[in-house]
Design an enzyme around this catalytic site. Structure first.
Site, PDB file in Angstrom:
ATOM      1  N   GLY A   1      17.800   3.545  14.435  1.00  0.00           N
ATOM      2  CA  GLY A   1      17.367   2.020  13.919  1.00  0.00           C
ATOM      3  C   GLY A   1      16.875   1.014  15.138  1.00  0.00           C
ATOM      4  O   GLY A   1      16.113   0.433  15.016  1.00  0.00           O
TER       5      GLY A   1
ATOM      6  N   LYS B   1      23.932   5.749   8.313  1.00  0.00           N
ATOM      7  CA  LYS B   1      24.417   6.940   7.956  1.00  0.00           C
ATOM      8  C   LYS B   1      24.751   7.199   6.443  1.00  0.00           C
ATOM      9  O   LYS B   1      25.295   5.984   5.896  1.00  0.00           O
ATOM     10  CB  LYS B   1      25.703   7.305   8.788  1.00  0.00           C
ATOM     11  CG  LYS B   1      25.294   7.551  10.455  1.00  0.00           C
ATOM     12  CD  LYS B   1      24.725   8.718  10.610  1.00  0.00           C
ATOM     13  CE  LYS B   1      23.915   9.030  11.901  1.00  0.00           C
ATOM     14  NZ  LYS B   1      24.882   9.032  12.730  1.00  0.00           N
TER      15      LYS B   1
ATOM     16  N   ASN C   1      19.080  11.097   7.058  1.00  0.00           N
ATOM     17  CA  ASN C   1      19.117  12.632   6.697  1.00  0.00           C
ATOM     18  C   ASN C   1      19.826  13.029   5.387  1.00  0.00           C
ATOM     19  O   ASN C   1      20.617  12.046   4.931  1.00  0.00           O
ATOM     20  CB  ASN C   1      20.105  13.277   7.928  1.00  0.00           C
ATOM     21  CG  ASN C   1      19.368  13.460   9.137  1.00  0.00           C
ATOM     22  OD1 ASN C   1      17.961  13.389   9.258  1.00  0.00           O
ATOM     23  ND2 ASN C   1      20.145  13.354  10.367  1.00  0.00           N
TER      24      ASN C   1
ATOM     25  N   LYS D   1      13.358  19.095   6.161  1.00  0.00           N
ATOM     26  CA  LYS D   1      14.440  18.317   7.147  1.00  0.00           C
ATOM     27  C   LYS D   1      15.774  18.863   6.795  1.00  0.00           C
ATOM     28  O   LYS D   1      16.373  19.186   7.737  1.00  0.00           O
ATOM     29  CB  LYS D   1      14.028  16.893   7.056  1.00  0.00           C
ATOM     30  CG  LYS D   1      14.726  16.037   7.964  1.00  0.00           C
ATOM     31  CD  LYS D   1      14.226  15.570   9.194  1.00  0.00           C
ATOM     32  CE  LYS D   1      15.262  15.061  10.335  1.00  0.00           C
ATOM     33  NZ  LYS D   1      15.419  13.948  10.116  1.00  0.00           N
TER      34      LYS D   1
ATOM     35  N   SER E   1      22.512  13.944  15.774  1.00  0.00           N
ATOM     36  CA  SER E   1      23.117  12.944  15.328  1.00  0.00           C
ATOM     37  C   SER E   1      24.378  13.309  14.797  1.00  0.00           C
ATOM     38  O   SER E   1      25.533  12.568  15.147  1.00  0.00           O
ATOM     39  CB  SER E   1      22.388  12.331  14.087  1.00  0.00           C
ATOM     40  OG  SER E   1      22.201  13.445  12.976  1.00  0.00           O
TER      41      SER E   1
ATOM     42  N   GLU F   1      27.459  13.456   8.812  1.00  0.00           N
ATOM     43  CA  GLU F   1      26.900  13.536   7.547  1.00  0.00           C
ATOM     44  C   GLU F   1      26.950  14.787   6.874  1.00  0.00           C
ATOM     45  O   GLU F   1      26.042  15.490   5.924  1.00  0.00           O
ATOM     46  CB  GLU F   1      25.300  13.098   7.742  1.00  0.00           C
ATOM     47  CG  GLU F   1      25.228  11.782   8.299  1.00  0.00           C
ATOM     48  CD  GLU F   1      23.756  11.238   8.167  1.00  0.00           C
ATOM     49  OE1 GLU F   1      23.419  10.261   7.514  1.00  0.00           O
ATOM     50  OE2 GLU F   1      22.960  11.848   9.018  1.00  0.00           O
TER      51      GLU F   1
HETATM   52  O1  PAF Z   1      19.805  14.328  13.055  1.00  0.00           O
HETATM   53  C1  PAF Z   1      19.069  14.629  14.185  1.00  0.00           C
HETATM   54  O2  PAF Z   1      19.803  14.718  15.062  1.00  0.00           O
HETATM   55  C2  PAF Z   1      17.791  14.710  14.057  1.00  0.00           C
HETATM   56  O3  PAF Z   1      17.365  14.726  12.650  1.00  0.00           O
HETATM   57  C3  PAF Z   1      16.921  15.759  15.075  1.00  0.00           C
HETATM   58  C4  PAF Z   1      15.345  15.846  14.307  1.00  0.00           C
HETATM   59  C5  PAF Z   1      17.468  17.272  14.463  1.00  0.00           C
HETATM   60  C6  PAF Z   1      16.969  15.861  16.280  1.00  0.00           C
HETATM   61  O4  PAF Z   1      18.338  15.762  16.853  1.00  0.00           O
END
Ligand code: PAF
Length: 313
Positions: free
Chosen positions: A12, A78, A104, A187, A256, A268
């Protein structure tokens, strides 16, 4: 454009700084944390991959009323905290707002719709930008990749094109896609593999690139997600290549999920691994590797007593 970023965490802050520098009226909205306070007091120390840094003056607030003045909201909180964050802004959201989730995991648009109701236009995107928070008010741009912006309703296609062009113009490579569901699953598969392994093993993304056994393991997890997607009519590309590309582009990043564990925050895992398990069960697909990773992440969360809420800080 007047933009509010809901969730002033690493990503962000990165988006906020880039858009602010391009002249947009951006506000970072989050809980009152040391990070938010530092953003207000000194702005953002944004470190590039080569270690050079700049101080970007940004606007940051914990007052949800700021949303009233915005054209677009970018949701980067998140997924575990999405409901509380959106409940706070709900009184200020109108049908004129464009709301883009770049979070995500699965089910974010549905969660947003369930809290905000039928009013605003909801766009869904995925981003391969990577950022690491190094301290309060201090973020490293740890990896670059495209941001894809999609729509759930054809009538919102123009809004998606507009936002993608705003990002690209600010130096954040972006494009619009007509099949965002596919990219969300793509993703998801990459996140299940990279975030899962890095969180369990405590290493940066690049370790997957340099360790063949970890790349094999990542591919097994991602292929489970791809098989699940296939059952519901979504065909994903070669997973090994996708993992290699993302892990290489973000090699210095701690994912993350690993950053959440580092900071003792909930991860997450529900929106990523457990969402895959649920979808796979419904589709009749076996996902043993994803199940093992999910169980280990939950064990790590318990060990770290990650009971605090997580707003992307
Ligand atoms: O969540 C994450 O960390 C990202 O989506 C990624 C692209 C895997 C990079 O660390």
């Amino acid at each position: 454009m007047r933009i509010v970023i809901v969730g002033p965490g690493a990503l962000g802050s990165l988006f906020g700084a880039a858009l602010t520098k391009r002249g947009h009226a951006v506000s970072l909205l989050g809980r009152q944390t040391p990070h938010l306070q530092a953003l207000r007091d000194q702005g953002l120390r944004l470190e590039a991959r080569d270690g050079t840094a700049e101080q970007v003056i940004v606007s940051a607030t914990h007052d949800p009323a700021i949303v009233s003045d915005a054209d677009a909201l970018i949701v980067l909180v998140k997924s575990v905290d999405i409901v509380s964050a959106l409940n706070a802004i709900r009184p200020y959201v109108s049908p004129d707002h464009i709301v883009l989730t770049l979070q995500n995991g699965l089910g974010n648009a549905e969660r947003i719709r369930s809290v905000l109701g039928p009013g605003p236009r909801i766009l869904v995107g995925v981003t391969s930008q990577a950022a690491t928070r190094l301290g309060p008010g201090w973020v490293k741009h740890a990896g670059e990749g495209p941001t894809l912006v999609g729509f759930l309703d054809e009538r919102d296609a123009a809004a998606a094109v507009k936002l993608a062009s705003v990002f690209a113009d600010a130096g954040l490579a972006a494009t619009t896609v007509p099949d965002i569901d596919r990219w969300v699953w793509q993703k998801l598969a990459v996140n299940a593999a990279i975030n899962g392994l890095t969180a369990v093993g405590n290493f940066p993304n690049g370790t997957i690139v340099t360790t063949p056994s970890l790349l094999d393991a990542a591919e097994i997890i991602a292929e489970e997600v791809a098989s699940t997607a296939y059952e519901i009519g979504i065909e994903l590309g070669g997973m090994r290549r996708a993992i290699l590309e993302t892990a290489t582009a973000t090699k210095d990043n701690r994912s993350s999920m690993l950053q959440d564990l580092d900071a003792g925050r909930p991860t997450e895992v529900a929106a990523i691994h457990e969402a895959v398990l649920k979808a796979a069960e419904e589709a009749g697909i076996a996902t043993p590797a994803t199940r093992v990773v999910a169980a280990l992440i939950r064990a790590k969360e318990r060990a770290l007593s990650t009971a605090e809420s997580n707003d992307g800080d």
